[in-house]
Design a protein around this motif. Structure first.
Motif, PDB file in Angstrom:
ATOM      1  N   GLN A 200       0.523  -1.410   0.007  1.00 21.97           N
ATOM      2  CA  GLN A 200       0.082   0.141   0.194  1.00 21.97           C
ATOM      3  C   GLN A 200       1.184   0.824   0.638  1.00 21.97           C
ATOM      4  O   GLN A 200       1.632   1.526   0.827  1.00 21.97           O
ATOM      5  CB  GLN A 200      -0.788  -0.207   1.587  1.00 21.97           C
ATOM      6  N   TRP A 226      -0.381  -0.491  -4.468  1.00 20.95           N
ATOM      7  CA  TRP A 226      -0.959   0.480  -5.243  1.00 20.95           C
ATOM      8  C   TRP A 226       0.138   1.146  -5.807  1.00 20.95           C
ATOM      9  O   TRP A 226       0.943   1.968  -4.959  1.00 20.95           O
ATOM     10  CB  TRP A 226      -0.702   1.486  -3.422  1.00 20.95           C
ATOM     11  N   ARG A 258      -3.445  -0.772  -8.660  1.00 19.51           N
ATOM     12  CA  ARG A 258      -4.922   0.112  -7.603  1.00 19.51           C
ATOM     13  C   ARG A 258      -4.220   1.171  -6.939  1.00 19.51           C
ATOM     14  O   ARG A 258      -2.900   1.706  -6.902  1.00 19.51           O
ATOM     15  CB  ARG A 258      -5.420  -0.502  -6.015  1.00 19.51           C
ATOM     16  N   ASN A 259      -5.082   2.218  -6.323  1.00 17.34           N
ATOM     17  CA  ASN A 259      -4.881   3.719  -6.596  1.00 17.34           C
ATOM     18  C   ASN A 259      -3.938   4.620  -6.931  1.00 17.34           C
ATOM     19  O   ASN A 259      -3.011   5.031  -7.001  1.00 17.34           O
ATOM     20  CB  ASN A 259      -3.840   3.622  -4.723  1.00 17.34           C
TER      21      ASN A 259
END
Length: 362
Positions: A200, A226, A258-259
């Motif tokens: 993340q 991420w 993601r992100n």
């Protein structure tokens, strides 16, 4: 947002926190046996934190354990938080002395307020302490390293060093989540048990991706990155060549990118990437997907072979959102198009110039 609240469940288990002495009721820790007996009587519904901990001590393998320590207060006139009165070593000794850690399968390492931001010293210290705990955690299978909330630190400030030795110390670990990628390395060489790996970040660098792609993870089934924003050093599609080609992890069934600030660019890269037809699920959520990227999703055949496509938190128009839903549902693909966002037009007259934010950034 994902880094605004502590997890309540991890690895399929409810989370309980082993509190630092400064925030615990000292009477509760004076005598383990009354806590044990009382823990057996606590109802599962809505216990107070102290009661929840008592119950978990009685059945430690039924919970995911969070380890974290809060500062005791503020230094007068400075606004700086003070260190806990209990040292890290004493806290961990109390943990292993109070809880039968031999049955624990899931562990969360949260915030420990010993050093300043943008430094891996704290992470290295926690890594080494956790390596030393390996004999006490023979059944550990899932680890979240760095569950730090935004109110505690911006995600781009969370620094790590080399976490490869941590994986080496836990050869039976099947799931690893790391929050923060500043300085992160995962030079593990080979790990034959890891199935799920999540990083993340608000800006994952090409070096981090290279260290992951250069590892031998033959059982890996779920890779989630991420990607973040360009300002924080986010990797671009060209930096993920071995991953997108499928050579890094052949047969990988789940990929999460993601992100991302530029989700449209990733969609274009994935449309032609050899890895895409081999995937069962693709997660492009938490990013800034627009109608431009959506048109690529609609036109590229590779995406129709997916079982599931996650696009939640996006900037598609209402009309395009409906088109995506109809097209992929009709093709038998389960698609998540929830959490549609509007561009931030403050200070802009042209919508094309407006800021599009991924879910986790500064």
């Amino acid at each position: 947002m994902p880094n605004y609240e502590h997890l309540t469940r991890f690895a399929g288990l409810p989370v309980v926190e082993f509190t630092g002495r400064d925030t615990a009721d000292n009477r509760f820790h004076e005598d383990r046996e009354p806590a044990w007996r009382r823990g057996k009587r606590v109802l599962a519904q809505g216990p107070e934190p102290e009661e929840d901990l008592a119950r978990a001590i009685g059945e430690p393998g039924a919970f995911a354990w969070r380890l974290r320590m809060e500062p005791t207060g503020l230094l007068p006139g400075t606004g700086e938080r003070t260190e806990p009165s209990e040292g890290l070593g004493a806290y961990l000794d109390r943990f292993t002395g109070t809880v039968d850690t031999r049955t624990i399968t899931a562990l969360i390492i949260g915030k420990f307020p010993f050093i300043s931001h943008h430094c891996s010293t704290e992470s290295d210290r926690l890594r080494d302490e956790l390596i030393a705990l390996a004999p006490h955690l023979p059944r550990l299978r899932a680890l979240f390293f760095g569950e730090v909330l935004r109110e505690e630190s911006e995600i781009s400030w969370i620094g790590h060093g080399d976490l490869g030795p941590l994986l080496t110390a836990y050869p039976r670990l099947t799931e690893l989540t790391v929050r923060g990628s500043d300085g992160l390395r995962l030079g593990v060489g080979e790990h034959r048990s890891l199935r799920r790996l999540t990083i993340q970040s608000s800006g994952i660098s090409p070096d981090v991706v290279e260290s992951i792609a250069g590892s031998s993870l033959p059982e890996l089934e779920h890779l989630e990155l991420w990607l973040g924003v360009e300002e924080d050093g986010a990797a671009a599609p060209d930096d993920l060549g071995s991953l997108l080609s499928g050579t890094a992890f052949p047969g990988l069934p789940h990929l999460g990118l993601r992100n991302a600030e530029f989700t449209d660019d990733w969609v274009r890269a994935l449309a032609e990437a050899p890895v895409t037809p081999t995937l069962r699920t693709l997660d492009l959520s938490l990013g800034a997907l627009t109608d431009e990227g959506a048109r690529t999703l609609l036109s590229a055949p590779a995406f129709r072979s997916l079982e599931r496509l996650d696009l939640h938190h996006h900037y598609m128009s209402e009309d395009m959102t409906e088109r995506i839903h109809e097209a992929f549902t009709g093709a038998g693909v389960r698609v998540d198009i929830s959490d549609r966002r509007e561009p931030d037009l403050e200070g802009y007259e042209d919508e094309e110039e407006a800021w599009l934010y991924p879910a986790v950034a500064e």
